[in-house]
Design a protein around this motif. Structure first.
Motif, PDB file in Angstrom:
ATOM      1  N   PRO A  57     -46.033  51.667  -6.514  1.00 47.35           N
ATOM      2  CA  PRO A  57     -44.851  51.979  -7.066  1.00 47.35           C
ATOM      3  C   PRO A  57     -45.524  53.857  -7.550  1.00 47.35           C
ATOM      4  CG  PRO A  57     -45.701  50.364  -8.313  1.00 47.35           C
ATOM      5  CD  PRO A  57     -46.332  50.355  -7.201  1.00 47.35           C
ATOM      6  N   GLY A  58     -44.225  54.465  -7.600  1.00 47.21           N
ATOM      7  CA  GLY A  58     -44.271  55.943  -7.967  1.00 47.21           C
ATOM      8  C   GLY A  58     -45.424  56.826  -7.203  1.00 47.21           C
ATOM      9  N   THR A  59     -45.703  56.573  -5.999  1.00 46.06           N
ATOM     10  CA  THR A  59     -46.754  57.385  -5.277  1.00 46.06           C
ATOM     11  C   THR A  59     -45.799  58.478  -5.090  1.00 46.06           C
ATOM     12  OG1 THR A  59     -47.932  55.577  -4.376  1.00 46.06           O
ATOM     13  CG2 THR A  59     -48.109  57.708  -3.314  1.00 46.06           C
ATOM     14  N   PRO A  60     -46.278  59.792  -5.242  1.00 46.80           N
ATOM     15  CA  PRO A  60     -45.647  61.074  -4.797  1.00 46.80           C
ATOM     16  C   PRO A  60     -45.567  61.205  -3.215  1.00 46.80           C
ATOM     17  CG  PRO A  60     -47.591  61.501  -6.350  1.00 46.80           C
ATOM     18  CD  PRO A  60     -47.666  60.125  -5.957  1.00 46.80           C
ATOM     19  N   VAL A  61     -44.443  61.327  -2.875  1.00 45.92           N
ATOM     20  CA  VAL A  61     -44.128  61.677  -1.400  1.00 45.92           C
ATOM     21  C   VAL A  61     -43.611  62.740  -1.068  1.00 45.92           C
ATOM     22  CG1 VAL A  61     -42.666  60.805   0.468  1.00 45.92           C
ATOM     23  CG2 VAL A  61     -43.621  58.977  -1.360  1.00 45.92           C
ATOM     24  N   LYS A  62     -44.174  63.464   0.106  1.00 48.87           N
ATOM     25  CA  LYS A  62     -43.567  64.677   0.397  1.00 48.87           C
ATOM     26  C   LYS A  62     -43.054  64.391   2.009  1.00 48.87           C
ATOM     27  CE  LYS A  62     -47.078  67.318   2.183  1.00 48.87           C
ATOM     28  NZ  LYS A  62     -48.249  68.282   2.145  1.00 48.87           N
ATOM     29  N   TRP A  63     -41.528  64.939   1.799  1.00 48.74           N
ATOM     30  CA  TRP A  63     -41.187  64.712   3.265  1.00 48.74           C
ATOM     31  C   TRP A  63     -40.888  65.966   4.065  1.00 48.74           C
ATOM     32  CZ3 TRP A  63     -38.970  60.181   4.756  1.00 48.74           C
ATOM     33  CH2 TRP A  63     -38.746  59.225   3.735  1.00 48.74           C
ATOM     34  N   MET A  64     -41.191  65.740   5.320  1.00 44.50           N
ATOM     35  CA  MET A  64     -41.555  66.777   6.423  1.00 44.50           C
ATOM     36  C   MET A  64     -40.688  66.559   7.517  1.00 44.50           C
ATOM     37  SD  MET A  64     -45.562  67.448   5.832  1.00 44.50           S
ATOM     38  CE  MET A  64     -45.627  68.821   6.696  1.00 44.50           C
ATOM     39  N   LYS A  65     -40.275  67.700   8.023  1.00 41.02           N
ATOM     40  CA  LYS A  65     -39.542  67.670   9.478  1.00 41.02           C
ATOM     41  C   LYS A  65     -40.343  68.638  10.146  1.00 41.02           C
ATOM     42  CE  LYS A  65     -35.665  69.294  12.209  1.00 41.02           C
ATOM     43  NZ  LYS A  65     -35.025  70.322  12.470  1.00 41.02           N
ATOM     44  N   GLY A  66     -41.311  67.973  11.281  1.00 36.00           N
ATOM     45  CA  GLY A  66     -42.308  68.651  11.961  1.00 36.00           C
ATOM     46  C   GLY A  66     -43.462  69.145  11.032  1.00 36.00           C
ATOM     47  N   ASP A  67     -43.690  70.412  10.950  1.00 30.53           N
ATOM     48  CA  ASP A  67     -44.614  70.894  10.086  1.00 30.53           C
ATOM     49  C   ASP A  67     -44.257  71.696   8.773  1.00 30.53           C
ATOM     50  OD1 ASP A  67     -46.619  70.391  11.526  1.00 30.53           O
ATOM     51  OD2 ASP A  67     -46.584  72.340  12.872  1.00 30.53           O
ATOM     52  N   THR A  68     -42.785  71.538   8.529  1.00 32.81           N
ATOM     53  CA  THR A  68     -41.903  72.027   7.545  1.00 32.81           C
ATOM     54  C   THR A  68     -41.496  71.132   6.460  1.00 32.81           C
ATOM     55  OG1 THR A  68     -40.793  73.631   9.046  1.00 32.81           O
ATOM     56  CG2 THR A  68     -39.701  73.359   6.929  1.00 32.81           C
ATOM     57  N   VAL A  69     -42.227  71.263   5.121  1.00 30.67           N
ATOM     58  CA  VAL A  69     -41.934  70.643   4.117  1.00 30.67           C
ATOM     59  C   VAL A  69     -40.350  70.759   3.584  1.00 30.67           C
ATOM     60  CG1 VAL A  69     -42.656  69.994   1.653  1.00 30.67           C
ATOM     61  CG2 VAL A  69     -44.324  70.856   3.203  1.00 30.67           C
ATOM     62  N   LEU A  70     -39.729  69.617   3.306  1.00 32.62           N
ATOM     63  CA  LEU A  70     -38.343  69.597   3.055  1.00 32.62           C
ATOM     64  C   LEU A  70     -38.113  69.735   1.537  1.00 32.62           C
ATOM     65  CD1 LEU A  70     -36.932  66.961   5.460  1.00 32.62           C
ATOM     66  CD2 LEU A  70     -37.058  69.218   5.792  1.00 32.62           C
TER      67      LEU A  70
END
Length: 93
Positions: A53-66
């Motif tokens: 729990p609480g793990t930082p998440v980075k959302w991406m579309k292809g190579d682009t960080v959202l």
């Protein structure tokens, strides 16, 4: 991991020391993202579950960080991370 440090036992005239290193297990996906289909103009929710729990998440579309915006909303509750995409268009595929 916060228990990692040098510990000692002191008996007055002598002292013994030991270094403790605690290694955290790697964060894994308990449930991975699933493919979704929807119609233009709808909202879609992508969900994954992590092992910690609480793990930082980075959302991406292809190579682009959202980034959070009116289009993209991020939610995280315990081990579950969600990406909500509003008003989907064909370019969102």
């Amino acid at each position: 991991k916060s228990d990692s440090d040098t510990y000692s036992c002191d008996i007055g005239d002598a002292q013994s020391r030991a270094k403790l290193t605690v290694q955290e297990p790697p964060v894994l996906f308990k449930q991975e993202l699933q493919n979704e289909e929807t119609k233009e103009g709808k909202q879609v929710r992508l969900t994954c579950e992590l092992s910690k729990p609480g793990t930082p998440v980075k959302w991406m579309k292809g190579d682009t960080v959202l980034c959070a915006s009116e289009k993209y909303e991020f939610k995280q509750h315990g081990t579950v991370a969600e990406l909500i995409i509003r008003d989907v268009k064909s370019v969102d595929a």
